[in-house]
Write a protein that holds these residues in place. Structure first.
Motif, PDB file in Angstrom:
ATOM      1  N   GLU A 143       0.861  -1.292   0.010  1.00 11.13           N
ATOM      2  CA  GLU A 143      -0.228  -0.047  -0.202  1.00 11.13           C
ATOM      3  C   GLU A 143       0.781   1.270  -0.191  1.00 11.13           C
ATOM      4  O   GLU A 143       2.008   1.333   0.718  1.00 11.13           O
ATOM      5  N   PHE A 144       0.454   2.306  -1.020  1.00 10.49           N
ATOM      6  CA  PHE A 144       1.149   3.367  -0.814  1.00 10.49           C
ATOM      7  C   PHE A 144       0.131   4.686  -0.749  1.00 10.49           C
ATOM      8  O   PHE A 144      -0.790   4.614  -1.220  1.00 10.49           O
ATOM      9  N   SER A 145       0.369   5.470   0.043  1.00 10.75           N
ATOM     10  CA  SER A 145      -0.560   6.584   0.484  1.00 10.75           C
ATOM     11  C   SER A 145       0.333   8.165   0.359  1.00 10.75           C
ATOM     12  O   SER A 145       1.396   8.237   0.589  1.00 10.75           O
ATOM     13  N   ASN A 146      -0.513   9.125   0.081  1.00 11.37           N
ATOM     14  CA  ASN A 146      -0.224  10.336   0.063  1.00 11.37           C
ATOM     15  C   ASN A 146      -1.169  11.269   0.233  1.00 11.37           C
ATOM     16  O   ASN A 146      -2.408  11.075  -0.333  1.00 11.37           O
ATOM     17  N   THR A 147      -1.041  12.539   0.978  1.00  3.57           N
ATOM     18  CA  THR A 147      -2.004  13.552   0.905  1.00  3.57           C
ATOM     19  C   THR A 147      -1.549  14.709   0.301  1.00  3.57           C
ATOM     20  O   THR A 147      -0.330  15.295   0.631  1.00  3.57           O
ATOM     21  N   PHE A 148      -2.170  15.307  -0.904  1.00  3.03           N
ATOM     22  CA  PHE A 148      -1.611  16.354  -1.498  1.00  3.03           C
ATOM     23  C   PHE A 148      -2.172  17.711  -1.100  1.00  3.03           C
ATOM     24  O   PHE A 148      -3.364  17.783  -0.960  1.00  3.03           O
TER      25      PHE A 148
END
Length: 830
Positions: free
Chosen positions: A596-601
């Motif tokens: 799983e890969f996550s990011n908040t932009f």
């Protein structure tokens, strides 16, 4: 739960702070001078930082250390060089100074930890995040963004104590100092909703001021000053003539006000550096001619919003005029004349946005966690057997002084309930539970009423509690803001060898939003390789070209980050959410790799390259030239004229770009980029409609062909497959999505082919056709197959005829070479 209460209009030329709490509304005034607005200006004087009118007053004397109109550059990489402190400052930093100064207006000494800050409705995600960042740099722990037309509509609706017996529609026409917005509003006796909005972030009062300087004053000043290209000199950084520019800017603003009252005015110009004093007369007629194209632009936006919502002027009750530029008589006259809708000027155009922001803040529940738990907050407990499920139904906004709270419970309980108002002014006491709860509660006027519901068992032990029942009495509010543009995913379209956009969330959907998507890997990414899977989130028209949108979120996963190979065709799960303040969160789950890969932009800046813009304009103008040269377009004069209009406008932008001086200090580059994107979208829309018409025609032909085959086969299975394909036909034809319509064509093709191949007798005709051809490379083999086919046909062995048709077809030379897909998978998503 407490409410936010404080609303701020962070304007291009002026800003304002107001408060709404417990039914009381207050606009704060500057302790010095008692003005309710603060000039959005910042000056650096050695160790001193001046904000507001004092800073603006220094423009003529010290223009290299005074900065205004920086709202127009929010969300960009541009910086302002302050000579006094030998430092570059960003639009975000300058905005933070203004917000800090507004805090000083609060005479009660109250510490503000959060606020609602307004933004133009057409602000993109980057500009919105930049505004939020400015609020955080100003010391706010929480910043809530509110679109300016919504704020203005709240100010109008709540000021006038409306008594509405039926649903009305209004236009909010907001022509401010730096931006223009128009919003379509629907309102009835209970609620108000924004249906749509349009706007231009580079159209406002400051553009009018600059036009007065460029078109009315400079032509008369150049011979007096013995200067040429004065306007270009004004735009150069550190040019000594900039002092004159800022003096003219003051005079232009005064002229605008004077010509709103009189037919003519004299502009006195005193330029000490060259010992020149002169007076220039400007008439209202000259001023109106100058204004005409700008006002026409705003009217076109207003017409566009009506057209896109299938409305006419007769459907709109009124236009509410907001923003300082609407004080100009010509603006009001032209809007009312061209739109044929009555205008309403009853709201203060300069304060409406700030007042509306305060109304919104007064009912907006705080996200800040209290330092100590509130006394009446009790942790809910679960029932001893099955889980207790409680559904509450009540109006969150009402004009009544009492409101019904209905409660449904999933199981019978021998017990009691109790509803109390937070201030203690309403309390049901313990009431026996009988088939749910239906009770009217009393409300305090003009404020948010918070109630607590507790459910007890027969022993009066609490088994459920809810302390978050909030009812806003007496004032209109907005339940969620609209997304101003589509939020899309860029994906590989293997069939057409392009990348295209696929809409995730559509324009005008109410925020916040959340969605789970399932896509496929369009290529294999080997463990440890440099190949990449790219997740690109784009803001823009979901049916448009990727280049016409704005990238707002980007995740790149390389083979070096994988724990095993990602095989082409395997599933990729994407969880995407957009908060009310437009933060973009993306979670990527690769099931085959169990990773799983996550990011908040929260992008706050974007770089605009002049050379990149020139190249994009050149590409589109070349495409237009090819469209103009196509034979099938030569008789379509209306289409040709539209292409030529777009091409001409793009060429003008090219010229403007070429004339920009190095390090241009104005926002001209950003205005050009804004216009360029709009023109490219117009071009894309024209070509898309043309292709779309062809696709729709092909789709309809396929439908007729399938219907014909169905009439001869009477197959329930294929009829069912056909019905599934054409279900919701009107919706997907009107969607404007050519890829969706192409997929429907392919599905119909597949059904027709399946029906055709299911009956071997259908191959008699194709066999006779292939028999007559003489271009087979292996003529001996073809002759043998044809002889075998004749014999099978004579013996009615149609299954053999079918196989021979396939073999003859495969022997023919390939007239259309296969397209190379070597570089098709740019993102890795399909």
């Amino acid at each position: 739960m407490k409410t936010v209460n404080f609303g701020i209009d962070l304007g291009t030329t002026n800003s304002l702070i107001a408060k709404y709490e417990n039914g009381v509304h207050e606009v704060f005034k500057n302790p010095i001078g008692q003005k309710q607005t603060l000039a959005s200006a910042v000056a650096f004087r050695g160790s001193r930082i001046l904000v507001g009118d004092k800073a603006r007053d220094l423009l003529e004397k010290d223009p290299l250390n005074v900065f205004t109109c920086f709202k127009r550059k929010m969300g960009t990489t541009d910086r302002y060089f302050a000579k006094s402190i030998d430092k570059h400052v960003s639009p975000v930093e300058l905005s933070a100074y203004v917000l800090k100064e507004l805090k000083n207006f609060i005479h009660t000494g109250e510490q503000i930890e959060e606020a609602v800050i307004t933004i133009p409705s057409s602000f993109d995600t980057v500009q919105s995040n930049a505004t939020k960042t400015a609020g955080q740099e100003a010391g706010f722990k929480e910043v809530y963004l509110l679109q300016e037309p919504i704020a203005a509509s709240l100010a109008f609706a709540n000021k006038n104590n409306l008594e509405l017996n039926e649903t009305k529609k209004w236009l909010i026409y907001d022509f401010g100092g730096g931006t223009f917005d128009v919003a379509l509003l629907q309102i009835n006796e209970r609620e108000m909703n924004v249906l749509d909005n349009e706007g231009d972030n580079f159209l406002g009062g400051m553009d009018i001021d600059n036009l007065i300087i460029e078109k009315l004053l400079i032509p008369k000043l150049e011979p007096i000053l013995n200067e040429t290209k004065l306007w270009d000199q004004f735009k150069e950084p550190n040019n000594p003539l900039q002092k004159l520019y800022f003096e003219l800017l003051f005079r232009a603003e005064e002229t605008k006000k004077e010509l709103s009252r009189f037919d003519a005015t004299e502009i006195d110009i005193d330029y000490a550096e060259k010992d020149i004093y002169t007076s220039i007369e400007v008439t209202r007629a000259d001023f109106n001619n100058l204004l005409a194209p700008l006002v026409e632009h705003t009217i076109n936006f207003s017409k566009k919003i009506l057209d896109s919502n299938n409305l006419t002027s007769a459907d709109i009750e009124k236009i509410i005029m907001v923003g300082g530029s609407t004080l100009i008589p010509y603006v009001r006259e032209q809007v009312e004349k061209n739109l044929a809708i009555p205008i309403d000027t009853s709201v203060d155009p300069t304060a409406a946005v700030g007042i509306g922001a305060a109304y919104y803040a007064g009912s907006k529940l705080s996200n800040l966690k209290p330092s100590e738990p509130e006394n009446n907050t009790i942790k809910a407990e679960k029932a001893t057997d099955t889980e207790l499920i409680v559904d509450l139904i009540y109006e969150k906004n009402t004009k009544d002084l009492e409101e019904l709270i209905a409660v449904a419970i999933n199981k019978n309980i021998n017990g009691y309930y109790r509803i109390t108002r937070k201030d203690g002014g309403f309390d049901t006491g313990l009431v026996a539970l009988e088939n749910g709860i239906n009770i009217f509660v009393d409300l305090l006027q003009g404020q948010v009423n918070t109630f607590s519901l507790k459910i007890f068992d027969n022993n009066q032990t609490i088994i459920y509690t809810n302390d978050t029942i909030h009812i806003n009495q007496g004032k209109y509010n907005i339940q969620g803001q609209l997304l101003p543009n589509d939020i899309c995913l860029e994906i590989d379209d293997v069939q057409y060898n392009v990348t295209r956009l696929e809409s995730i969330f559509n324009k005008n959907t109410v925020l916040p939003l959340k969605k789970t998507l399932y896509k496929s890997a369009s290529k294999t990414i080997l463990l440890g390789s440099d190949d990449k899977l790219q997740i690109n989130i784009v803001e823009g028209d979901g049916n448009g070209l990727p280049s016409s949108g704005l990238s707002i979120g980007y995740i790149e996963i390389s083979g070096k980050e994988l724990e095993q190979d990602l095989i082409k065709g395997t599933d990729i799960e994407l969880n995407i959410s957009v908060s009310e303040s437009r933060d973009i969160a993306v979670d990527v789950f690769l099931s085959s790799c169990d990773q799983e890969f996550s990011n908040t932009f929260k992008p706050t800046e974007r770089y605009i390259s002049s050379s990149k813009m020139e190249n994009e304009i050149r590409v589109v103008t070349n495409k237009i030239e090819r469209e103009l040269a196509k034979k099938d377009n030569t008789d379509n004069y209306e289409l040709l004229q539209k292409f030529k209009t777009i091409e001409h406008a793009l060429i003008e932008l090219q010229i403007e770009l070429s004339l920009l001086v190095d390090n241009d200090v104005t926002d001209a580059k950003f205005k050009i980029d804004n216009q360029k994107r709009s023109l490219i979208q117009q071009y894309d829309l024209l070509t898309r409609h043309k292709d779309l018409d062809n696709d729709i025609s092909e789709y309809k032909s396929e439908v007729l062909a399938v219907k014909h085959h169905l009439s001869t086969t009477n197959s329930e299975y294929y009829q069912d497959q056909f019905n599934k394909v054409i279900a919701n036909e009107k919706a997907f034809i009107n969607s404007g999505n050519k890829y969706l319509i192409r997929s429907k064509i392919e599905e119909l093709n597949a059904i027709r082919n399946a029906m055709f191949t299911a009956d071997d007798t259908n191959f008699i005709g194709p066999y006779i056709h292939y028999k007559t051809l003489d271009n087979y490379p292996d003529k001996n083999k073809a002759a043998m197959l044809i002889a075998e086919g004749d014999k099978a046909l004579e013996n009615r062995q149609y299954n053999v005829v079918k196989q021979i048709v396939y073999q003859l077809a495969n022997m023919l030379p390939n007239e259309k070479p296969k397209t190379s897909f070597g570089n098709q998978d740019k993102t890795g998503l399909s």
